[in-house]
Scaffold this motif. Structure first.
Motif, PDB file in Angstrom:
ATOM      1  N   LYS A   1     -10.027   4.617   6.418  1.00  0.00           N
ATOM      2  CA  LYS A   1     -10.053   4.750   4.967  1.00  0.00           C
ATOM      3  C   LYS A   1     -10.123   3.377   4.331  1.00  0.00           C
ATOM      4  CE  LYS A   1      -7.282   8.922   5.205  1.00  0.00           C
ATOM      5  NZ  LYS A   1      -5.963   9.477   5.013  1.00  0.00           N
ATOM      6  N   ASP A   2     -10.524   3.346   3.092  1.00  0.00           N
ATOM      7  CA  ASP A   2     -10.596   2.102   2.340  1.00  0.00           C
ATOM      8  C   ASP A   2      -9.188   1.743   1.857  1.00  0.00           C
ATOM      9  OD1 ASP A   2     -11.421  -0.085   0.897  1.00  0.00           O
ATOM     10  OD2 ASP A   2     -12.043   1.097  -0.844  1.00  0.00           O
ATOM     11  N   LYS A   3      -8.680   0.606   2.314  1.00  0.00           N
ATOM     12  CA  LYS A   3      -7.325   0.191   1.942  1.00  0.00           C
ATOM     13  C   LYS A   3      -7.181  -0.018   0.438  1.00  0.00           C
ATOM     14  CE  LYS A   3      -7.002  -3.270   4.873  1.00  0.00           C
ATOM     15  NZ  LYS A   3      -6.480  -4.437   5.616  1.00  0.00           N
ATOM     16  N   GLU A   4      -8.261  -0.407  -0.207  1.00  0.00           N
ATOM     17  CA  GLU A   4      -8.213  -0.685  -1.656  1.00  0.00           C
ATOM     18  C   GLU A   4      -7.770   0.537  -2.455  1.00  0.00           C
ATOM     19  OE1 GLU A   4      -8.620  -3.706  -3.156  1.00  0.00           O
ATOM     20  OE2 GLU A   4      -8.671  -4.460  -1.111  1.00  0.00           O
ATOM     21  N   GLN A   5      -8.050   1.741  -1.947  1.00  0.00           N
ATOM     22  CA  GLN A   5      -7.653   2.971  -2.632  1.00  0.00           C
ATOM     23  C   GLN A   5      -6.133   3.085  -2.728  1.00  0.00           C
ATOM     24  OE1 GLN A   5      -9.425   5.845  -0.011  1.00  0.00           O
ATOM     25  NE2 GLN A   5     -10.928   6.433  -1.577  1.00  0.00           N
ATOM     26  N   TYR A   6      -5.450   2.560  -1.731  1.00  0.00           N
ATOM     27  CA  TYR A   6      -4.015   2.717  -1.628  1.00  0.00           C
ATOM     28  C   TYR A   6      -3.230   1.483  -2.100  1.00  0.00           C
ATOM     29  CZ  TYR A   6      -5.469   6.667   1.153  1.00  0.00           C
ATOM     30  OH  TYR A   6      -6.068   7.820   1.567  1.00  0.00           O
TER      31      TYR A   6
ATOM     32  N   ASN B   1       0.565   5.705   0.051  1.00  0.00           N
ATOM     33  CA  ASN B   1      -0.175   6.959   0.075  1.00  0.00           C
ATOM     34  C   ASN B   1       0.543   7.891  -0.888  1.00  0.00           C
ATOM     35  OD1 ASN B   1      -1.364   9.408   0.623  1.00  0.00           O
ATOM     36  ND2 ASN B   1      -1.285   9.169   2.853  1.00  0.00           N
TER      37      ASN B   1
ATOM     38  N   TYR C   1       0.845  -1.197   0.000  1.00  0.00           N
ATOM     39  CA  TYR C   1       0.000   0.000   0.000  1.00  0.00           C
ATOM     40  C   TYR C   1       0.877   1.242   0.000  1.00  0.00           C
ATOM     41  CZ  TYR C   1      -3.479  -3.389   1.535  1.00  0.00           C
ATOM     42  OH  TYR C   1      -4.304  -4.466   1.606  1.00  0.00           O
TER      43      TYR C   1
END
Length: 96
Positions: free
Chosen positions: A88-93, A68, A66
């Protein structure tokens, strides 16, 4: 009746006898081991021993999973999640 000093003296004498007995027994054990090794032509390497510490192969670092993009912070996905991922949604990162 024996005194404390008498007991301490006996303890010291027994400890000396125990040390001598251990030294003799260890010497006998080493001699037996050496005889067996000579008889069968064995070396320390043959029986898994080594005179040096075996060095462990270094581990490959865990790949980052992951990231940022705004701050450049990363996380491998192992252990406790970092603060920047809280709520936060981990999938975004997720790095793909």
């Amino acid at each position: 009746m024996s005194t404390y000093k008498d007991y301490q003296k006996q303890i010291a004498e027994l400890q000396a006898k125990a040390d001598q007995a251990r030294h003799a027994e260890v010497g006998e054990a080493k001699a037996k081991i050496q005889a067996i090794m000579r008889e069968y032509g064995l070396t320390l390497a043959d029986i898994g021993g080594s005179s040096k510490q075996l060095s462990k192969t270094p581990r490959k670092p865990v790949e980052v999973k992951y990231k940022n993009e705004a701050t450049g912070d990363t996380w491998t996905g192992r252990g406790r999640a970092p603060k920047w991922l809280e709520g936060k949604d981990k999938e975004q990162y997720l790095i793909r």
